[in-house]
Design an enzyme around this catalytic site. Structure first.
Site, mmCIF file in Angstrom:
data_model
loop_
_atom_site.group_PDB
_atom_site.id
_atom_site.type_symbol
_atom_site.label_atom_id
_atom_site.label_comp_id
_atom_site.label_asym_id
_atom_site.label_seq_id
_atom_site.Cartn_x
_atom_site.Cartn_y
_atom_site.Cartn_z
ATOM 1 N N TYR A 143 0.864 -1.188 0.000
ATOM 2 C CA TYR A 143 0.000 0.000 0.000
ATOM 3 C C TYR A 143 0.898 1.235 0.000
ATOM 4 C CZ TYR A 143 -3.400 3.486 1.656
ATOM 5 O OH TYR A 143 -4.188 4.591 1.793
ATOM 6 N N ASP A 238 9.416 2.844 -0.834
ATOM 7 C CA ASP A 238 8.392 3.538 -0.048
ATOM 8 C C ASP A 238 8.684 3.236 1.428
ATOM 9 O OD1 ASP A 238 4.725 3.496 0.124
ATOM 10 O OD2 ASP A 238 6.279 4.405 1.387
ATOM 11 N N LYS A 266 4.858 9.597 8.403
ATOM 12 C CA LYS A 266 4.738 9.090 9.778
ATOM 13 C C LYS A 266 5.795 9.639 10.743
ATOM 14 C CE LYS A 266 2.482 4.988 7.922
ATOM 15 N NZ LYS A 266 1.100 4.998 8.428
#
Ligand code: KE4
Length: 429
Positions: A143, A238, A266
């Protein structure tokens, strides 16, 4: 008692889709009422009904220092007194770019955005602009945020929602997205073979964490580095989850593989909305206003967000032993699950990389998307609610990771181990 959460959930559903601002929060995969959180401190979150939980979601990764770290709060308060946003460059953005480049040498040049989605979407645009090619390869179960072309066999909540490939994405958008299987070199080779000279980039979670945690097989990342070089495509890591989670240098340092572009989110925001993408100067010089690839953002590099992010990264940089502490605590949880599997014969397994781990309700080892999907999500649901009743908040989905923070004490881990054992042994799962 969850009276207030239940009432808030009903109210929320009147004006917010599903009552939440991000699907996984709705507890769709485990049912029941999501806990509306009132506050968080250290390793604990507290819901509106006063229930406290040891938190292993950690806001899906950002809270690596624990919630409301005093130095981060202080930095944010101080920044607020100077104004919330200017829409103009600030010194802290320069410090952020310098620190990212120092800690992650592959991030020679970087740009801040406001989310991981924005970071990955932008990195792909740069890769297409730099190579002049249209197609990209992603992996089933990975994702990368919700940009249109990436909602193809996405992971995370997209694995549990009704439509795994989102409605509303025109076929034309996703036709340039080729899907390979994680840890399956042959599937990547076949796509390059069939699309020679057309693939701009391979984007990968260097440790998959959105089908639950799945580590790359030993030669997988070096293979991706080699084939992208040979094919004239860019390799994009990623690292929205792995960045500053696996160590200061993230996965590129952990696995000693240097991608062409990297994305972060994050942890680099310390709890505030920050994403970043970057890489080699020759590639990043494609980005406006230097080059022809446009990307912009009103709140990119926001002074409050960079205050939280910089403070967090500096704490991590000044005390890298945190990563050993995190990994040791995570290993205690892994060992518990392994012993329940090997000594007691329960159908569970555990994948762990550093302090990133997932407990899978699955007899066989989980090494890719298909084995992850073979897990018993009903059993996971029973486990989730047992942990909530034990005062422990784990992800409301089998296909997420457990996140530890430096605020989790050995006793917190002891209590968590006791609750895991109780679920299995006393309930004879
Ligand atoms: P955001 O746009 O949510 O900041 O980042 C998207 C993203 C990109 N890349 C990876 C590897 C990610 O894991 C994410 C987002 N992660 C999910 C948790 N699996 C965020 C939680 C949510 O969607 O609410």
């Amino acid at each position: 008692m969850t009276t207030k959460s239940e009432a808030l959930f009903e109210r929320a559903k009147k004006h917010i889709p599903g009552g939440v601002n991000s699907p996984v929060r709705a507890f769709g995969s485990v049912g029941g009422t999501p806990r509306f959180i009132e506050s968080a401190k250290g390793a604990r979150i507290r819901d509106v009904d006063g229930n406290e939980y040891i938190d292993y979601v950690c806001s899906w990764g950002p809270a690596i220092l624990g919630h409301s770290h005093p130095e981060v709060i202080e930095a944010v308060k101080k920044a607020c007194e100077q104004g919330l946003t200017y829409g103009a460059p600030t010194e802290r953005e320069v410090e952020m770019a310098e620190l990212l480049s120092k800690l992650v040498p592959a991030m020679e040049v970087s740009r801040l955005v406001s989310s991981g989605t924005e970071a990955v979407m932008s990195a792909l645009r740069v890769a297409r602009g730099f190579t002049g090619r249209d197609k990209i390869i992603k992996f089933k179960g990975n994702y990368h945020g919700h940009s249109d072309g990436l909602l193809v066999k996405a992971g995370s909540a997209a694995l549990t929602t009704a439509v795994p490939d989102s409605a509303g994405v025109p076929v034309d958008y996703s036709k340039h997205t080729l899907v390979a299987s994680y840890n399956d070199k042959g599937s990547v080779e076949a796509l390059f073979e069939a699309n020679r000279g057309q693939i701009a980039a391979v984007v990968v979670e260097p440790v998959a964490a959105n089908m639950g945690v799945v580590a790359p097989k030993d030669d997988f990342l070096p293979f991706l580095r080699k084939i992208t070089k040979e094919e004239g495509a860019l390799l994009i890591f990623d690292e929205v989850i792995t960045g500053f989670r696996l160590g200061l240098g993230g996965a590129s340092e952990f696995y000693q593989v240097t991608p062409d572009l990297l994305t972060f989110g994050k942890i680099i925001g310390g709890g505030m909305p920050v994403g970043a993408y970057g890489g080699k100067r020759e590639i990043m010089d494609m980005v406006s206003p230097v080059g022809p690839v446009y990307q912009a953002g009103t709140l990119s590099g926001n002074p409050i967000a960079t205050a939280a992010g910089l403070t967090t990264l500096r704490i991590l940089k000044n005390d890298p032993s945190i990563y050993d502490r995190l990994a040791n605590k995570a290993k205690r949880l892994e060992d518990t699950v392994r012993s329940l599997k090997e000594d007691e014969g329960y159908n569970i397994t555990c994948n762990r990389v550093g302090s990133l781990l997932s407990i899978f309700f699955c007899e066989k080892e989980v090494t890719d998307y298909d084995s992850a999907l073979s897990c018993d999500t009903k059993k996971y649901t029973d486990y989730f609610w047992h942990m909530i009743k034990s005062g422990i908040y784990v992800a409301p989905s089998q296909f997420e990771a457990m996140f530890l923070s430096d605020a989790h004490t050995e006793k917190d881990v002891d209590d968590t181990i006791a609750a895991i054992k109780e679920f299995f042994v006393s309930k004879q799962q």
